[in-house]
Design an enzyme around this catalytic site. Structure first.
Site, PDB file in Angstrom:
ATOM      1  N   SER A 104       2.902   3.357  -1.037  1.00 30.46           N
ATOM      2  CA  SER A 104       3.430   1.996  -0.920  1.00 30.46           C
ATOM      3  C   SER A 104       2.670   1.104   0.058  1.00 30.46           C
ATOM      4  O   SER A 104       3.102  -0.018   0.324  1.00 30.46           O
ATOM      5  CB  SER A 104       4.918   2.000  -0.531  1.00 30.46           C
ATOM      6  N   GLY A 110      -2.002   7.288  -2.560  1.00 32.95           N
ATOM      7  CA  GLY A 110      -0.614   7.643  -2.839  1.00 32.95           C
ATOM      8  C   GLY A 110       0.052   6.704  -3.843  1.00 32.95           C
ATOM      9  O   GLY A 110      -0.512   5.669  -4.235  1.00 32.95           O
ATOM     10  N   HIS A 111       1.254   7.029  -4.205  1.00 30.28           N
ATOM     11  CA  HIS A 111       2.002   6.264  -5.211  1.00 30.28           C
ATOM     12  C   HIS A 111       2.345   4.867  -4.705  1.00 30.28           C
ATOM     13  O   HIS A 111       2.665   4.676  -3.541  1.00 30.28           O
ATOM     14  CB  HIS A 111       3.267   7.003  -5.628  1.00 30.28           C
ATOM     15  N   ASN A 112       2.248   3.913  -5.612  1.00 33.15           N
ATOM     16  CA  ASN A 112       2.608   2.518  -5.342  1.00 33.15           C
ATOM     17  C   ASN A 112       1.680   1.809  -4.355  1.00 33.15           C
ATOM     18  O   ASN A 112       1.991   0.709  -3.884  1.00 33.15           O
ATOM     19  CB  ASN A 112       4.057   2.404  -4.838  1.00 33.15           C
TER      20      ASN A 112
END
Lengths: 341, 341, 341
Positions: free
Chosen positions: B260, B240-242
């Protein structure tokens, strides 16, 4: 194309009950039937629709006994799903077939291309590839050097067939599939980094195999990852290096099989199952959805759970689990009673 | 290429036991060994094959003590898997290297292309892309504007590298991988529809990273999703993002890491694991297959289950679960006895 | 682009607390804030960063009460995430838009292409395709015959849109997505091989739908697989044939939905969930991560577990499970005591 109920009954074999002259020009699901359509009753769950469907003909099992009046024409056959499936196939076969080799494809002069082959725009056929007669390679797919695509096989768009992969006859490879990427093999080093283990094997896919969209089948470290005749794989499945899957085994979506595991023939493996590496799954095994299989299982095993055990045992465990609250209260009461003795 | 057992022993370091002059011209698995092949004994599970293998040479651990007569030549080394892996790498290195930029590729005049680069048919290299020396971009892959591909990195066919993604040196990105698609970010609105949250970050992949087929790594909402040096990701993984993944961490197929989350270095994460967002996984953590990780875990944690807990505790729970039937019967008996007191 | 805090407050609506003249020229996460950047406080977990962040402005909830001195300028709004999301969107909108039809694309003369459309290199637009105004088709994607792409819709690179698929307006389809591959339908035969059931339906995707990288949505056997308005699907999701997903439902990565299941509107389905076929999930249902859903659930259900049950009940079961060791010991003691009575 228009057919009477009687013409269809003759074509697929079956007995009309109702109007043999009713005209059929389309197919429908029983719950969405419209006049002029033919439908079928496969799943008993859907039986109630037969009393209200607007379909002109419904294919039903020979032994079907309506509980209420039925206004549609019935067509009785031994296996409605198979019979309807023949009509679907006939319907689909009317679609024009893709043909010819696109000027926008890249076909190596060192590739061997059979008769009556379709190769779409921006498809890449590298050197030493063989494409069998009547095969179809859709746009934006890549067939790398040394690979073989059998006769009558369809490679849909956006498929990657890596070097030396062998795909049999009458296979269907759906979009986004990757066949023959490196197996996941690394040798841990003392400083904690990993050295890649070169993967020099390939993938062999036998005849009549269908592979769902975005599924990945890794090549063997050495030797071959083998998908035997008649195997059906759904979408987003992971098949590790050196796995062997036996004839006519079906696997549902998002299941993963780790490296070097051998799966028998005629198995039914549901979705989101995980199977560890280096084990053997016997013939005719059935594995329920989301199971985690950590050990070999014999022929005819029916397993469930994570870790997977005998399915009936697991179902009992699940019932007890759901009642754990009650059982813990029983222990509370027992302790209380014993204290008061 | 033909070599004697002795030449191989000299090349990889090791001691011959048997015929030093036997000729080797291929590699094999121990259970499929043929005369003229060299094999290895890595997994103790396969030890019994050493008494029957037809391989001419088998690499074994220095301390290996055969329980039965062995007819093949043994080559004793400290780490057979690593040793054999060197031979595999040598074997693979004999293959001709792809080279040159295809006339059928689309390479922006505003891209910077290093020395000795391969770019295959229908690959797209957009403006402001940098491709390092010796990098290889296979057919039908897209490297979007602003992206960077490091030296000696391989991008296999059908890979999508989105805008501004940074891929380091000596990386291998397998077919179907998507690097830098939007993170999954939406702001719920009072009328129940969702507004997209624009994703303006990117993905940074450091050196010596390998990413398996059809794996997806989303770009950061802001800043960067980071895959650190030496990380190895298997197929069909979702990052996922980050997310940040630490050095030399390995993750098996079909695992998902939500937005995250920070994963430490040297972790081993098995297949089909799910890790929620906004947590921290410590260095050297081990996570068993199909685990569901809902909370941060410290360095060196070994966890298992869904939700994941200490692996030993979870194994005890599993044993009790499998015996729940017995335990419930024990409660039944206790109640009966107490009633009869 | 430079703005004062006050200009931003006017644009998004909100109240400044601190220096209204501070200049902002970039965006940052609160934990990575630098002078000149604007950030936001969404997740309460991150509140402590507000006392140390170097961001010049932080958007906070109207009711936020700092527990310590704050040196940054605050911008108070009702919903910081939505407000920041507007700024992100504004920032992204500054990027130049892709435009024009590449000479290297293959666009059928029998396709209908709207105004202001982008079609990238090696994209394939087959006959009888309609591409709406302002749509963008990135490189190496294929839109097969009869498909429709709505206005303002983005099809990223490496996407496969199969024949007759309908994609609405304002949709975003990320790289590697496969829309309209065959459903997984086979009729078992008496000799254990499977006959393919032809799949003659399609996929309909309504407006404002976003579909994550490498997700697969199979076409219906007959009729349509339908993804309703405003649905958001994450990466690597499998949607089976004839599934219907209701308006504004969101589904996280790696979840699978089997054939013919109907999912209501406004549902929230977490990652790695498996949902069996032929069931109904009610409106507003919430399904926790890794759940296995085997039966229909009513509107507003909140479920968890595999098999999934009421989430609160499952949480109780999990607590008991974690204490099974203790409970079994309690039974041991009870048996001992009873023996000694």
């Amino acid at each position: 194309m228009k057919f009477t109920a009687e013409q269809i009954a003759e074509a697929i074999g079956g007995k009309i009950e109702g109007d043999p002259e009713v005209i059929i020009d389309k197919l429908s699901k029983i719950e969405e039937g419209t006049p002029g359509s033919i439908s079928f009753l496969g799943n008993p769950k859907y039986t109630h629709y037969i009393y209200t469907t607007k379909a002109s003909v419904v294919i039903v099992p020979t032994a079907f006994m309506p509980g209420n009046p039925v206004s549609t024409t019935l067509l009785r056959v031994d296996d409605p799903y198979s019979a309807f499936s023949k009509i679907l196939a006939f319907y689909q076969a009317q679609k024009p077939r893709r043909n010819g080799i696109s000027q926008k494809a890249s076909v190596s002069p060192d590739a061997t291309i059979g008769e009556n082959v379709y190769i779409g725009d921006f498809a890449v056929i590298e050197a030493n590839v063989t494409i069998g007669d009547n095969a179809m390679i859709y746009p934006n797919s890549t067939v790398e050097t040394g690979a073989n695509i059998g006769q009558n096989t369809i490679i849909y768009s956006g498929v990657q067939i890596k070097e030396d992969s062998m795909v049999g006859n009458h296979c269907i490879i759906h979009s986004g599939v990757v066949i023959g990427a490196d197996g996941f093999g690394f040798a841990p080093q003392s400083d904690k980094h990993y050295e890649k283990v070169a993967q020099i094997g390939n993938v062999i896919i036998e005849d009549y195999v269908e592979i769902g969209a975005n599924t990945t089948i890794d090549k063997a470290t050495m030797g071959s990852t083998i998908i035997r005749k008649g195997v059906k794989l759904d979408n987003l499945i992971q098949i590790g290096h050196n796995v062997v899957i036996g004839e006519n085994t079906v696997i549902a979506a998002q299941t993963g099989v780790s490296g070097s595991t051998k799966i028998g023939k005629n198995c039914m493996i549901a979705g989101q199952v995980g199977i560890v590496g280096h084990i053997t799954i016997g013939d005719n095994a059935v594995i329920a959805a989301q199971s985690g299989v950590g050990n070999s299982v014999p022929d005819n095993a029916i397993i469930f759970g994570s870790p997977a055990i005998d399915a009936n045992k697991h179902k009992k465990v699940l019932i007890h689990m759901r009642n754990l609250d009650k059982h813990v209260k029983r222990i509370d009461i027992l302790e209380e009673k014993l204290k008061n003795l």
